[in-house]
Design a protein around this motif. Structure first.
Motif, PDB file in Angstrom:
ATOM      1  N   GLU A 124      -5.421  22.648 -16.977  1.00  0.00           N
ATOM      2  CA  GLU A 124      -6.615  21.959 -17.463  1.00  0.00           C
ATOM      3  C   GLU A 124      -6.271  20.559 -17.975  1.00  0.00           C
ATOM      4  O   GLU A 124      -7.035  19.603 -17.781  1.00  0.00           O
ATOM      5  N   MET A 125      -5.113  20.422 -18.625  1.00  0.00           N
ATOM      6  CA  MET A 125      -4.699  19.099 -19.087  1.00  0.00           C
ATOM      7  C   MET A 125      -4.469  18.147 -17.915  1.00  0.00           C
ATOM      8  O   MET A 125      -4.818  16.960 -17.980  1.00  0.00           O
ATOM      9  N   LEU A 126      -3.914  18.660 -16.821  1.00  0.00           N
ATOM     10  CA  LEU A 126      -3.693  17.815 -15.642  1.00  0.00           C
ATOM     11  C   LEU A 126      -5.013  17.369 -15.033  1.00  0.00           C
ATOM     12  O   LEU A 126      -5.132  16.239 -14.543  1.00  0.00           O
ATOM     13  N   VAL A 127      -5.998  18.259 -15.046  1.00  0.00           N
ATOM     14  CA  VAL A 127      -7.326  17.893 -14.543  1.00  0.00           C
ATOM     15  C   VAL A 127      -7.915  16.763 -15.386  1.00  0.00           C
ATOM     16  O   VAL A 127      -8.461  15.783 -14.860  1.00  0.00           O
ATOM     17  N   LYS A 128      -7.799  16.873 -16.691  1.00  0.00           N
ATOM     18  CA  LYS A 128      -8.334  15.844 -17.578  1.00  0.00           C
ATOM     19  C   LYS A 128      -7.588  14.524 -17.413  1.00  0.00           C
ATOM     20  O   LYS A 128      -8.191  13.445 -17.445  1.00  0.00           O
ATOM     21  N   LEU A 129      -6.272  14.591 -17.252  1.00  0.00           N
ATOM     22  CA  LEU A 129      -5.500  13.373 -17.049  1.00  0.00           C
ATOM     23  C   LEU A 129      -5.854  12.704 -15.731  1.00  0.00           C
ATOM     24  O   LEU A 129      -5.897  11.463 -15.635  1.00  0.00           O
TER      25      LEU A 129
ATOM     26  N   ASN B 206       6.405   6.426 -24.310  1.00  0.00           N
ATOM     27  CA  ASN B 206       7.222   7.470 -24.913  1.00  0.00           C
ATOM     28  C   ASN B 206       6.355   8.675 -25.266  1.00  0.00           C
ATOM     29  O   ASN B 206       5.121   8.642 -25.092  1.00  0.00           O
ATOM     30  N   LEU B 207       7.002   9.739 -25.750  1.00  0.00           N
ATOM     31  CA  LEU B 207       6.277  10.960 -26.085  1.00  0.00           C
ATOM     32  C   LEU B 207       5.274  10.733 -27.207  1.00  0.00           C
ATOM     33  O   LEU B 207       4.163  11.286 -27.183  1.00  0.00           O
ATOM     34  N   LYS B 208       5.663   9.942 -28.189  1.00  0.00           N
ATOM     35  CA  LYS B 208       4.765   9.678 -29.313  1.00  0.00           C
ATOM     36  C   LYS B 208       3.466   9.054 -28.837  1.00  0.00           C
ATOM     37  O   LYS B 208       2.371   9.424 -29.300  1.00  0.00           O
ATOM     38  N   GLN B 209       3.549   8.132 -27.909  1.00  0.00           N
ATOM     39  CA  GLN B 209       2.359   7.484 -27.381  1.00  0.00           C
ATOM     40  C   GLN B 209       1.503   8.464 -26.582  1.00  0.00           C
ATOM     41  O   GLN B 209       0.265   8.424 -26.650  1.00  0.00           O
ATOM     42  N   ALA B 210       2.143   9.356 -25.831  1.00  0.00           N
ATOM     43  CA  ALA B 210       1.398  10.348 -25.053  1.00  0.00           C
ATOM     44  C   ALA B 210       0.564  11.235 -25.972  1.00  0.00           C
ATOM     45  O   ALA B 210      -0.600  11.549 -25.668  1.00  0.00           O
ATOM     46  N   PHE B 211       1.152  11.630 -27.093  1.00  0.00           N
ATOM     47  CA  PHE B 211       0.428  12.491 -28.029  1.00  0.00           C
ATOM     48  C   PHE B 211      -0.628  11.722 -28.813  1.00  0.00           C
ATOM     49  O   PHE B 211      -1.749  12.185 -28.982  1.00  0.00           O
ATOM     50  N   SER B 212      -0.278  10.545 -29.297  1.00  0.00           N
ATOM     51  CA  SER B 212      -1.209   9.803 -30.152  1.00  0.00           C
ATOM     52  C   SER B 212      -2.435   9.311 -29.394  1.00  0.00           C
ATOM     53  O   SER B 212      -3.506   9.137 -29.978  1.00  0.00           O
ATOM     54  N   ARG B 213      -2.304   9.127 -28.081  1.00  0.00           N
ATOM     55  CA  ARG B 213      -3.428   8.604 -27.296  1.00  0.00           C
ATOM     56  C   ARG B 213      -4.199   9.684 -26.531  1.00  0.00           C
ATOM     57  O   ARG B 213      -5.416   9.584 -26.385  1.00  0.00           O
ATOM     58  N   TYR B 214      -3.494  10.715 -26.057  1.00  0.00           N
ATOM     59  CA  TYR B 214      -4.148  11.635 -25.129  1.00  0.00           C
ATOM     60  C   TYR B 214      -4.020  13.122 -25.470  1.00  0.00           C
ATOM     61  O   TYR B 214      -4.959  13.886 -25.239  1.00  0.00           O
ATOM     62  N   LEU B 215      -2.883  13.563 -25.991  1.00  0.00           N
ATOM     63  CA  LEU B 215      -2.606  14.995 -26.086  1.00  0.00           C
ATOM     64  C   LEU B 215      -2.739  15.581 -27.482  1.00  0.00           C
ATOM     65  O   LEU B 215      -2.482  16.770 -27.669  1.00  0.00           O
ATOM     66  N   TYR B 216      -3.146  14.782 -28.451  1.00  0.00           N
ATOM     67  CA  TYR B 216      -3.307  15.312 -29.812  1.00  0.00           C
ATOM     68  C   TYR B 216      -4.440  16.334 -29.840  1.00  0.00           C
ATOM     69  O   TYR B 216      -5.272  16.388 -28.922  1.00  0.00           O
ATOM     70  N   ASP B 217      -4.464  17.149 -30.877  1.00  0.00           N
ATOM     71  CA  ASP B 217      -5.505  18.171 -30.995  1.00  0.00           C
ATOM     72  C   ASP B 217      -6.883  17.524 -30.919  1.00  0.00           C
ATOM     73  O   ASP B 217      -7.230  16.679 -31.755  1.00  0.00           O
ATOM     74  N   GLY B 218      -7.641  17.912 -29.898  1.00  0.00           N
ATOM     75  CA  GLY B 218      -8.963  17.332 -29.714  1.00  0.00           C
ATOM     76  C   GLY B 218      -8.955  16.035 -28.922  1.00  0.00           C
ATOM     77  O   GLY B 218     -10.012  15.409 -28.747  1.00  0.00           O
ATOM     78  N   GLY B 219      -7.784  15.605 -28.463  1.00  0.00           N
ATOM     79  CA  GLY B 219      -7.665  14.357 -27.711  1.00  0.00           C
ATOM     80  C   GLY B 219      -8.295  14.438 -26.334  1.00  0.00           C
ATOM     81  O   GLY B 219      -8.676  15.515 -25.861  1.00  0.00           O
ATOM     82  N   PRO B 220      -8.409  13.296 -25.638  1.00  0.00           N
ATOM     83  CA  PRO B 220      -9.085  13.260 -24.332  1.00  0.00           C
ATOM     84  C   PRO B 220      -8.430  14.116 -23.253  1.00  0.00           C
ATOM     85  O   PRO B 220      -9.096  14.512 -22.287  1.00  0.00           O
ATOM     86  N   ALA B 221      -7.127  14.417 -23.399  1.00  0.00           N
ATOM     87  CA  ALA B 221      -6.464  15.261 -22.402  1.00  0.00           C
ATOM     88  C   ALA B 221      -6.023  16.599 -23.009  1.00  0.00           C
ATOM     89  O   ALA B 221      -5.278  17.353 -22.381  1.00  0.00           O
ATOM     90  N   TYR B 222      -6.497  16.901 -24.203  1.00  0.00           N
ATOM     91  CA  TYR B 222      -6.130  18.153 -24.868  1.00  0.00           C
ATOM     92  C   TYR B 222      -6.897  19.327 -24.282  1.00  0.00           C
ATOM     93  O   TYR B 222      -8.051  19.195 -23.854  1.00  0.00           O
TER      94      TYR B 222
END
Length: 452
Positions: free
Chosen positions: A199-204, A243-259
């Motif tokens: 599902e995350m890949l679909v959102k990305l 980097n990983l921090k940017q991936a989480f802070s922009r997209y993968l954080y709880d409730g993020g656009p790719a979460y």
């Protein structure tokens, strides 16, 4: 010329004076380091207890109390505990063997001593524990079999919000009793991770950042359920983020656009299952919770034993008080993943007070002993190969490969081997264990190469 020379002389005098003051400061600093706080009687007793547990095969009678450097034994790195670490069996970057090797060579930053007790707490799997135990035998490191279980807190009122919760489970050397119940839960969570990653890949992809499933699966490794870190690593390798921090802070954080959510069980159910299987249920990183007071109160009612409070950055504010309010044992760990070049706490970097470790072990020992007794009794009552495997799977010995165990022929021999690696002499003096040993004396093992 005279004025110039006088100015130069004055500058030189100031420099000499400055160097003199710097020397004095250094001497005062060294002198201050030499006046370490004297261990209290309580710390001395706790230190001896911790050392006897950490090194069951060693004689510690001559080492209880202050160490050779004046520090209370076990209070300032002499016995280093790491309660939170990950390997490639989940989202870590080091194999269980490499993780143990780093624990041996690194220790804590301010003290060159190795990590003496390491809890491997991979996400939703205990697949790496046996390998870690085997590697740890080379270095005299004791492994605490553990797992970090993904869960979700279900709100009781409309004003509350659902949020992810991670529960650490710590088991004795024999592992969990009723292990099938625990493994069924973990398998369901891992299966949900596959669906979640898809599902995350679909959102990305909808965000113009397409990733191939094969790419993520390769990063995760064979048989490893992919998590957010694996998706984040694929994003970095594909050039979408730095980097990983940017991936989480922009997209993968709880409730993020790719979460995406997984199929995590309720946190209260997880705590109850850990208690049912002979583990110590511990709340991980409570500072990540949106409503920690409500969550902690609910989990305590379900049987929560402890919570992480100590951190490598020294932050304790509020959470130590919460632990005291709910009568929870206070521990901490680095949450080490082995991210090369990334900013994270190293193994053993959380300086745990010896009294905190002592309180944890005093809580854990009776829980682990009951689980051990139940597993041994089950084998004594039903000496099947399945029950034998449950007992020895995290053992320090291999009955099929190690020639030194070729003389093991009965259940009592197996019990003696297990107890010698699990318990110190004091712990082995137990009437219940003696009764089980007598029962196992009549049980003859079959051909180990066929049975094991």
């Amino acid at each position: 010329m005279v004025l110039h020379d006088a100015a130069a002389a004055a500058d030189a005098a100031d420099a000499d004076a400055g160097r003199g003051e710097e020397k004095k400061r250094r001497r005062r600093k060294r002198k201050g380091r030499g006046r370490r706080k004297k261990a209290t009687a309580e710390e001395i007793l706790a230190s001896g207890f911790v050392r006897r547990w950490a090194f069951p095969d060693a004689s510690v009678n001559d080492h209880d109390g202050d160490g050779d450097d004046g520090k209370p034994t076990g209070a300032a790195g002499r016995v280093v505990f790491e309660f939170h670490s990950h390997s490639t069996c989940s989202d870590g970057f080091l194999s269980p063997t490499a993780l143990v090797e780093r624990a041996h060579s690194k220790g804590i930053t301010m003290c060159p001593e190795q990590v003496d007790v390491l809890a491997l707490t991979d996400h939703d799997t205990m697949a790496g524990v046996a390998e870690a135990v085997e590697a740890a035998n080379k270095f005299g490191i004791r492994i605490i079999p553990g797992v970090e279980i993904s869960a979700v807190y279900s709100p009781r009122e409309e004003s509350e919000t659902e949020e992810p919760v991670h529960i650490l489970a710590y088991y004795g050397s024999c592992g969990p009793s009723q292990s099938e119940d625990l493994e069924n839960l973990l398998a369901n969570i891992r299966y949900g991770r596959y669906l979640r990653a898809e599902e995350m890949l679909v959102k990305l992809s909808k965000l113009k950042m397409p990733l191939k499933w094969e790419h993520v699966a390769k990063i995760a490794g064979d048989g490893v359920a992919p998590g957010r870190v694996h998706v984040a690593r694929a994003m970095v390798e594909s050039g979408y983020v730095e980097n990983l921090k940017q991936a989480f802070s922009r997209y993968l954080y709880d409730g993020g656009p790719a979460y995406a959510k997984g199929s995590e069980p309720f946190a209260e159910d997880v705590v109850q299952l850990i208690c049912h299987t002979g583990g110590v249920a511990t709340l991980a990183h409570p500072w990540a919770l949106k409503n920690p007071v409500v969550v902690i109160g609910s989990l305590k009612a379900s049987g929560l034993h402890a919570m992480e409070v100590y951190r490598s950055d020294g932050k304790l504010s509020g959470f130590g008080d919460l632990a005291d309010r709910y009568e929870l044992v206070k521990i901490g760990g680095s949450d080490y993943h082995g991210r090369s070049g990334q900013d994270e706490s190293d193994l053993g970097s959380v300086a745990l007070p010896v009294l905190a470790v002592y309180e944890f072990l005093k809580l854990a020992q009776p829980i682990w002993h009951i689980a051990m007794r139940d597993m041994l009794s089950m084998f004594a009552n039903e000496p099947s190969d399945i029950n034998l495997q449950k007992i020895i799977r995290f053992g320090k010995f291999n009955l099929t490969k190690d020639k030194e165990y070729s003389g093991v022929s009965c259940g009592k021999d197996v019990l003696d081997l297990c107890l010698s690696s699990w318990l110190n002499n004091e712990e082995r003096e137990n009437s219940e264990l003696e009764a089980i040993k007598m029962k196992l004396s009549d049980i003859v093992l079959c051909d180990r190469k066929k049975c094991l």
